[in-house]
Design a protein around this motif. Structure first.
Motif, PDB file in Angstrom:
ATOM      1  N   THR A 782       2.058  -6.450 -14.211  1.00 37.06           N
ATOM      2  CA  THR A 782       2.154  -5.702 -12.954  1.00 37.06           C
ATOM      3  C   THR A 782       1.767  -6.581 -11.776  1.00 37.06           C
ATOM      4  O   THR A 782       0.736  -7.256 -11.802  1.00 37.06           O
ATOM      5  CB  THR A 782       1.219  -4.473 -12.992  1.00 37.06           C
ATOM      6  OG1 THR A 782       1.670  -3.580 -14.003  1.00 37.06           O
ATOM      7  CG2 THR A 782       1.220  -3.757 -11.651  1.00 37.06           C
ATOM      8  N   ILE A 783       2.627  -6.571 -10.779  1.00 37.45           N
ATOM      9  CA  ILE A 783       2.294  -7.202  -9.502  1.00 37.45           C
ATOM     10  C   ILE A 783       2.028  -6.069  -8.515  1.00 37.45           C
ATOM     11  O   ILE A 783       2.835  -5.147  -8.377  1.00 37.45           O
ATOM     12  CB  ILE A 783       3.442  -8.088  -8.993  1.00 37.45           C
ATOM     13  CG1 ILE A 783       3.691  -9.244  -9.966  1.00 37.45           C
ATOM     14  CG2 ILE A 783       3.133  -8.624  -7.602  1.00 37.45           C
ATOM     15  CD1 ILE A 783       4.880 -10.107  -9.578  1.00 37.45           C
ATOM     16  N   PHE A 784       0.901  -6.122  -7.844  1.00 32.85           N
ATOM     17  CA  PHE A 784       0.561  -5.097  -6.866  1.00 32.85           C
ATOM     18  C   PHE A 784       1.162  -5.472  -5.513  1.00 32.85           C
ATOM     19  O   PHE A 784       1.109  -6.638  -5.103  1.00 32.85           O
ATOM     20  CB  PHE A 784      -0.949  -4.937  -6.764  1.00 32.85           C
ATOM     21  CG  PHE A 784      -1.585  -4.530  -8.063  1.00 32.85           C
ATOM     22  CD1 PHE A 784      -1.576  -3.210  -8.463  1.00 32.85           C
ATOM     23  CD2 PHE A 784      -2.163  -5.481  -8.896  1.00 32.85           C
ATOM     24  CE1 PHE A 784      -2.157  -2.832  -9.668  1.00 32.85           C
ATOM     25  CE2 PHE A 784      -2.730  -5.117 -10.107  1.00 32.85           C
ATOM     26  CZ  PHE A 784      -2.725  -3.783 -10.496  1.00 32.85           C
ATOM     27  N   PHE A 785       1.739  -4.484  -4.841  1.00 33.82           N
ATOM     28  CA  PHE A 785       2.421  -4.755  -3.573  1.00 33.82           C
ATOM     29  C   PHE A 785       1.397  -4.886  -2.449  1.00 33.82           C
ATOM     30  O   PHE A 785       0.624  -3.975  -2.176  1.00 33.82           O
ATOM     31  CB  PHE A 785       3.402  -3.635  -3.255  1.00 33.82           C
ATOM     32  CG  PHE A 785       4.211  -3.895  -2.005  1.00 33.82           C
ATOM     33  CD1 PHE A 785       5.170  -4.889  -1.987  1.00 33.82           C
ATOM     34  CD2 PHE A 785       4.000  -3.154  -0.853  1.00 33.82           C
ATOM     35  CE1 PHE A 785       5.905  -5.145  -0.844  1.00 33.82           C
ATOM     36  CE2 PHE A 785       4.732  -3.403   0.292  1.00 33.82           C
ATOM     37  CZ  PHE A 785       5.690  -4.396   0.297  1.00 33.82           C
ATOM     38  N   TYR A 786       1.384  -6.045  -1.813  1.00 29.20           N
ATOM     39  CA  TYR A 786       0.533  -6.313  -0.661  1.00 29.20           C
ATOM     40  C   TYR A 786       1.426  -6.572   0.549  1.00 29.20           C
ATOM     41  O   TYR A 786       2.040  -7.639   0.652  1.00 29.20           O
ATOM     42  CB  TYR A 786      -0.354  -7.542  -0.903  1.00 29.20           C
ATOM     43  CG  TYR A 786      -1.441  -7.355  -1.919  1.00 29.20           C
ATOM     44  CD1 TYR A 786      -2.717  -6.952  -1.534  1.00 29.20           C
ATOM     45  CD2 TYR A 786      -1.206  -7.578  -3.273  1.00 29.20           C
ATOM     46  CE1 TYR A 786      -3.734  -6.784  -2.471  1.00 29.20           C
ATOM     47  CE2 TYR A 786      -2.214  -7.408  -4.221  1.00 29.20           C
ATOM     48  CZ  TYR A 786      -3.472  -7.011  -3.806  1.00 29.20           C
ATOM     49  OH  TYR A 786      -4.459  -6.842  -4.736  1.00 29.20           O
ATOM     50  N   PRO A 787       1.562  -5.608   1.447  1.00 27.42           N
ATOM     51  CA  PRO A 787       2.430  -5.823   2.618  1.00 27.42           C
ATOM     52  C   PRO A 787       1.864  -6.888   3.544  1.00 27.42           C
ATOM     53  O   PRO A 787       0.662  -6.911   3.826  1.00 27.42           O
ATOM     54  CB  PRO A 787       2.464  -4.445   3.292  1.00 27.42           C
ATOM     55  CG  PRO A 787       1.240  -3.735   2.801  1.00 27.42           C
ATOM     56  CD  PRO A 787       0.950  -4.269   1.432  1.00 27.42           C
ATOM     57  N   HIS A 788       2.749  -7.776   3.992  1.00 29.21           N
ATOM     58  CA  HIS A 788       2.378  -8.834   4.935  1.00 29.21           C
ATOM     59  C   HIS A 788       3.397  -8.854   6.071  1.00 29.21           C
ATOM     60  O   HIS A 788       4.578  -8.539   5.886  1.00 29.21           O
ATOM     61  CB  HIS A 788       2.359 -10.201   4.247  1.00 29.21           C
ATOM     62  CG  HIS A 788       1.231 -10.389   3.281  1.00 29.21           C
ATOM     63  ND1 HIS A 788      -0.046 -10.705   3.663  1.00 29.21           N
ATOM     64  CD2 HIS A 788       1.191 -10.297   1.928  1.00 29.21           C
ATOM     65  CE1 HIS A 788      -0.829 -10.793   2.601  1.00 29.21           C
ATOM     66  NE2 HIS A 788      -0.101 -10.546   1.527  1.00 29.21           N
ATOM     67  N   TRP A 789       2.954  -9.252   7.226  1.00 33.21           N
ATOM     68  CA  TRP A 789       3.872  -9.325   8.367  1.00 33.21           C
ATOM     69  C   TRP A 789       4.619 -10.651   8.421  1.00 33.21           C
ATOM     70  O   TRP A 789       5.655 -10.760   9.065  1.00 33.21           O
ATOM     71  CB  TRP A 789       3.097  -9.118   9.673  1.00 33.21           C
ATOM     72  CG  TRP A 789       1.961 -10.098   9.867  1.00 33.21           C
ATOM     73  CD1 TRP A 789       0.670  -9.921   9.515  1.00 33.21           C
ATOM     74  CD2 TRP A 789       2.029 -11.412  10.454  1.00 33.21           C
ATOM     75  NE1 TRP A 789      -0.087 -11.039   9.822  1.00 33.21           N
ATOM     76  CE2 TRP A 789       0.727 -11.968  10.413  1.00 33.21           C
ATOM     77  CE3 TRP A 789       3.059 -12.167  11.008  1.00 33.21           C
ATOM     78  CZ2 TRP A 789       0.448 -13.227  10.893  1.00 33.21           C
ATOM     79  CZ3 TRP A 789       2.776 -13.431  11.497  1.00 33.21           C
ATOM     80  CH2 TRP A 789       1.484 -13.954  11.429  1.00 33.21           C
ATOM     81  N   GLN A 790       4.107 -11.692   7.704  1.00 30.99           N
ATOM     82  CA  GLN A 790       4.746 -13.009   7.796  1.00 30.99           C
ATOM     83  C   GLN A 790       6.222 -13.023   7.367  1.00 30.99           C
ATOM     84  O   GLN A 790       7.047 -13.624   8.060  1.00 30.99           O
ATOM     85  CB  GLN A 790       3.952 -14.041   6.979  1.00 30.99           C
ATOM     86  CG  GLN A 790       2.592 -14.377   7.540  1.00 30.99           C
ATOM     87  CD  GLN A 790       1.498 -13.552   6.888  1.00 30.99           C
ATOM     88  OE1 GLN A 790       1.742 -12.423   6.475  1.00 30.99           O
ATOM     89  NE2 GLN A 790       0.300 -14.121   6.793  1.00 30.99           N
TER      90      GLN A 790
END
Length: 826
Positions: A782-790
């Motif tokens: 599982t990869i956890f979704f980490y939102p980034h603006w880049q």
């Protein structure tokens, strides 16, 4: 009157010369898409071939390998093997790592020359026989792999410096994989690694596999050569599949580009087609001539792409080899050999892309009415209706992709197919989005460009056949960029989070892929009362349910005290169960073997099968094949293997001698030639490996953006050439060259900004698919979704810069030809 087909074809081919800029863009689009596929295919093929050559070289004629489930093999069994009727030949092997004076690691194979000559005769033939006496009598005598000897500047007779003392190079030999490798007599290797009476495995030539396994399967792992090769190939299958899927995405974008320029070809030649049809040329002849033109561009572009792909493969092969070496096993692939079939393969791919891109324009060509066409260019009033019809088709395709995602279970190939369907369906909905977005787009462009902006927005809306395809291609490229960057960023954050929960030691001595830790050194550390905790880590490859998995031994009470494992459910109370003899398993093990906490599994111990209870499951990123963790005492009881791969040293945060203790332990380890890493160094090393692994992915992403850039440039050139008469009218109304240039620039910016807005939605969904579907099915974690603006900021900058760059040539054409050519045409 009937005209020869060659006459019709020539009348079409004239346009290749007259519209050189568009022809060149179409040619480059096909070439780039083909180059991506050819380059990735050649590099993957080269990696697999190099792997096969290396395996065949080291494996020789052995049909099987025999080893303990874990730990070394007692050489007392040799007498039994000699009298086993199923064994034609056997050869014991020591297979270890040794650290050189320059801190690099080298693989050491200890072999018995007498027994090994029937297993690996190629090594004997490479000058081994001439130095056999030295090899036997001198305990420091070794043969060194040729590429390594060259790198170190060593010749036969000279010494190679190691942390276990100097070794004398008595000869060199070639290894197809160029893996750093030393060959030495097995008795000398046993002395070097303190393995008296033991070996790592035995290579066998069997005449009756079934009978041999019946007698020896208890306590041993017996793998055929084919099984070993399949195991290694399975390791890199998902890695290779992901890369090839990205390269096919680049080819898909090339199809968009081909469609764009081909559609313009049909529209711009409607009058010519009408003339040809009115003088007796049939539909079939017109279509044939059109196909010949497309195929000429497709074959040339594909052939150029084949050549470019071959050159690209030199770059990709090195990256792929490095990534596989970091993740799985040492691999230094040879660069692909040149073959004319590469050009042929590229031409065939180009033809496929050309035909796919030309299918819909061909239907437009068939529907050309000669009378309407002879009346001259008229605005296409059916654009909105076509956009709606196409959008409904797109919605249906997206619906089908969702169904495929749901019903395909864990099949990764089906997931990739569904992803392609999703992207295709979304791209078909772009036209209707352009229609509904026109008021907002007009307001934006008017605000920054006034009247030129108003006309630019109108041009984008009125020319849906060209602008929507360019926006779709650019949206897909930017969406892929956002999705890939978001996935990589989320994976990196997940990895950092995982390291923060499990890798919390103050010092790490050696790693599972490096040198083994001497038991006396472990005992020396255990006797130091200043150290608050020491974990002895052992990792061994096993076979479970016919697949590869890994088993790890740890000191459970130490990890309970000093780490904070990420459990599926529950907490550190699971360590008490491990101490009592239960096991815990990784998420990848749960998904790969469909085993849940509370169930029991059976492992092959040295004394026979052992049933173990699965106490809990935890998140893990060390292997996609599955990991079993048990207490060290339980492990030794089952496998009689006290080997230690790595040691973790824990010191309480409030210990006033913390720095002094860590430095003392560091110096003790370095004196023994063991690598030492602080917690921060280990984390950074892991992240460096992670970043290098995804360098190929970033290369493919850049290729897709380049193709989409060509699509925007092609759309602008199409609109410029198609509206030359309109430019004349604008000139007569008083529009200056600067205003028309601004209008062209704003059209590009408008399409770029619109593509970016759409790509934020597409990219976010694409990232979700990559994280929650593709990666989960490919690697079982599982990869956890980490939102980034880049990723979004990068996509916006790419959209604006690529749009402006794509407008430069059309603007130059405006500056050069406006108003003169347009005024003469009027």
């Amino acid at each position: 009157m009937r005209y020869p087909v060659i006459f019709v074809i020539k009348s079409f081919l004239i346009y290749l010369k007259r519209r050189r800029s568009l022809s060149l863009l179409q040619l480059l689009g096909i070439a780039c898409g083909t180059a991506a596929v050819i380059g990735m295919t050649l590099s993957a093929r080269s990696a697999l071939q190099s792997f096969t050559d290396a395996v065949v070289f080291l494996q020789g004629r052995a049909t099987h390998t025999m080893k303990r489930t874990a730990g070394p093999l007692d050489e007392k069994i040799f007498a039994e093997l000699m009298h086993d009727k199923s064994v034609n030949r056997f050869s014991p092997v020591i297979d270890r790592k040794l650290k050189l004076a320059d801190e690099s690691l080298i693989r050491v194979l200890g072999i018995d020359p007498f027994l090994d000559r029937d297993i690996r005769p190629e090594i004997i033939s490479m000058g081994f026989a001439q130095k056999k006496l030295d090899f036997f009598l001198d305990e420091k005598a070794v043969f060194l792999e040729a590429a390594t000897a060259k790198r170190l500047g060593l010749l036969p007779g000279e010494e190679i410096q190691t942390f276990k003392g100097p070794l004398k190079v008595v000869g060199v030999f070639s290894n197809p994989s160029e893996e750093p490798l030393i060959l030495m007599d097995i008795s000398h290797a046993q002395d070097l690694f303190s393995l008296a009476g033991s070996v790592d495995y035995v290579d066998l030539i069997l005449n009756d596999e079934a009978a041999f396994k019946n007698r020896w399967e208890k306590g041993f792992q017996i793998k055929s050569s084919q099984q070993k090769a399949q195991t290694f190939r399975a390791m890199v299958r998902s890695f290779r599949l992901n890369l090839e899927a990205l390269s096919l995405m680049a080819l898909l974008l090339a199809v968009f580009l081909i469609y764009n320029t081909t559609m313009f070809t049909v529209i711009s030649r409607k009058k010519d087609v009408g003339i040809l049809r009115s003088i007796g040329v049939s539909r079939k002849e017109t279509i044939l001539a059109f196909l010949v033109e497309i195929l000429i561009l497709a074959v040339l572009g594909g052939a150029l792409g084949g050549i470019a792909g071959y050159l690209l493969s030199f770059f990709l092969t090195k990256i792929v080899g490095g990534a596989i070496s970091n993740l799985y096993f040492f691999l230094q692939p040879a660069f692909p050999d040149w073959s004319t079939f590469i050009v042929v393969e590229g031409a065939l791919l180009g033809c496929l892309a050309g035909i796919l891109g030309a299918l819909y324009p061909l239907t437009e060509l068939v529907r050309v009415d000669p009378i309407e066409a002879l009346r001259g260019r008229a605005p296409d009033r059916s654009g909105t209706k076509k956009a709606f019809n196409t959008a409904w088709i797109g919605i249906f395709i997206v619906f089908v992709s969702v169904i495929v995602f749901i019903v395909s279970g864990r099949h990764v190939y089906a997931a990739f197919a569904a992803t392609f369907l999703f992207l295709l369906g979304v791209s078909l909905m772009t036209g209707i989005v352009v229609v509904f977005a026109e008021p907002l787009l007009k307001g934006f462009l008017v605000r920054i460009g006034g009247l030129s902006g108003r006309i630019a927005a109108g041009n984008i809306r009125q020319n849906l056949g060209r602008s929507s395809v360019a926006v779709a291609a650019f949206t897909m490229a930017l969406g892929m960029s956002i999705g890939l960057d978001s996935m990589i960023g989320s994976f990196r954050e997940s990895l950092s989070w995982w390291m923060g929960t499990q890798l919390q030691g103050d010092l790490y001595i050696s790693t599972a892929s490096e040198l083994e830790v001497p038991l006396d050194f472990y005992k020396e550390l255990m006797s130091d009362p200043r150290i608050d905790g020491i974990d002895a880590y052992r990792r061994a490859e096993i076979e479970f349910a016919g697949k590869t998995a890994y088993i790890t031994a740890i000191r459970s009470h130490i990890l309970k005290k000093f780490t904070n494992f990420a459990w599926f459910s529950g907490g550190d109370e699971h360590w008490d169960e491990v101490t009592k003899g239960d096991i815990i398993v990784s998420e990848s093990f749960v998904r790969n073997f469909n085993i849940k906490p509370g169930e029991r599994i059976t492992l092959k111990g040295n004394k026979g099968p052992v049933e173990l209870r699965v106490a809990a499951a935890f998140y893990d990123y060390t292997t996609e094949h599955g990991l079993i963790i048990m207490d060290r005492n339980r492990y030794i009881a089952l496998f009689d293997d006290p080997t230690i791969n790595s040691i973790s040293v824990f010191i309480a945060p409030g210990n006033p001698q913390r720095e002094k203790i860590t430095e003392t332990v560091r110096q003790m380890a370095l004196k023994r030639g063991l690598s030492v890493f602080s917690r921060e160094q280990l984390h950074n090393n892991v992240l460096q490996v992670f970043d290098s692994t995804f360098s190929v992915t970033r290369s493919m992403k850049i290729m897709t953006v380049i193709i989409a850039f060509l699509g925007i440039a092609g759309a602008l050139m199409t609109l410029f050439i198609e509206r030359q008469r309109d430019f004349g009218i604008l000139r007569s109304l008083g529009f200056s060259t600067g205003q028309v240039s601004a209008m062209t620039l704003l059209e590009a910016i408008g399409m770029g900004v619109l593509s970016f807005v759409l790509s934020t939605l597409v990219g976010t969904v694409f990232a979700f698919i990559l994280i929650k579907v593709i990666n989960l099915r490919s690697f079982n974690w599982t990869i956890f979704f980490y939102p980034h603006w880049q990723p979004y900021l990068t996509a916006f900058a790419t959209a604006v810069l690529a749009s402006v760059a794509a407008a430069l040539y059309p603007i130059w054409k405006v500056q050069k030809t406006y108003p003169h050519i347009q005024m003469r045409e009027e």
